[in-house]
Motif scaffolding. Structure first.
Motif, PDB file in Angstrom:
ATOM      1  N   THR A  16       0.600  -1.321   0.156  1.00 20.55           N
ATOM      2  CA  THR A  16      -0.006   0.228  -0.012  1.00 20.55           C
ATOM      3  C   THR A  16       0.729   1.092  -0.308  1.00 20.55           C
ATOM      4  OG1 THR A  16      -1.498  -0.943   1.312  1.00 20.55           O
ATOM      5  CG2 THR A  16      -2.166   1.537   0.812  1.00 20.55           C
ATOM      6  N   ARG A  19       0.359   5.687   0.188  1.00 22.57           N
ATOM      7  CA  ARG A  19      -0.605   6.537   0.527  1.00 22.57           C
ATOM      8  C   ARG A  19      -0.185   7.783  -0.010  1.00 22.57           C
ATOM      9  NH1 ARG A  19      -5.471   7.813   2.374  1.00 22.57           N
ATOM     10  NH2 ARG A  19      -5.293   9.323   4.366  1.00 22.57           N
ATOM     11  N   ASP A  38      -5.416   6.108  -2.077  1.00 21.45           N
ATOM     12  CA  ASP A  38      -4.548   5.758  -1.606  1.00 21.45           C
ATOM     13  C   ASP A  38      -4.124   4.170  -3.133  1.00 21.45           C
ATOM     14  OD1 ASP A  38      -4.261   5.388   1.344  1.00 21.45           O
ATOM     15  OD2 ASP A  38      -7.038   5.483   0.962  1.00 21.45           O
TER      16      ASP A  38
END
Length: 144
Positions: A84, A86, A119
């Motif tokens: 991930t 962000r 995201d």
């Protein structure tokens, strides 16, 4: 003998008093060129190499540049954990006049973003390639 003791003591102090700060970003750190953007809904791809769009990661800072944009570079923060990424806290980089917060997400489209806080899934990340996926796009980068 006293000189040797002071020398060893001084050497110990010098080597323990300073810490090298290293990044924990691994392969993410560095300069990335946006090569192509895939639109997930249509399956179409856009060649972005002529736009000279660059993302640079260092520490917790992201610097984005597009040579054909009518606005200044964009700087912001990022958090990378596992698969991930962000991106948040975006500002126009105008050092002389003071950085201005980006308030319109439309100005970010040429950089590969659609939201002020994005995201992304990290699909691929190594020393030469990165693929990121948002809800609507897949971004393909090459590292410099």
């Amino acid at each position: 003998m006293k000189k040797l003791i002071f020398f060893v003591l001084g050497l110990c102090l010098l080597t323990t008093a300073c810490e090298l700060e290293t990044s924990k970003n691994g392969d993410l750190d560095g300069l990335w060129q946006l090569k192509t953007v895939d639109t997930l809904a249509s399956g179409r791809s856009a060649d972005m190499r002529q736009s000279q769009t660059w993302w640079a990661f260092q520490g917790t800072m992201l610097h984005m540049h597009d040579s054909v944009m009518a606005h200044p570079d964009v700087i912001g923060s990022f958090a990378h954990s596992g698969n991930t990424l962000r991106v948040f806290g975006l500002y126009f980089s105008v050092r002389e006049a003071g950085d201005r917060k980006v308030e319109d997400p439309d100005v970010l489209r040429t950089l590969g973003l659609h939201e002020l806080e994005e995201d992304m899934k990290v699909l691929k990340l190594n020393g030469s390639e990165m693929q990121l996926e948002t809800a609507t796009l897949r971004l393909h980068f090459r590292k410099y």
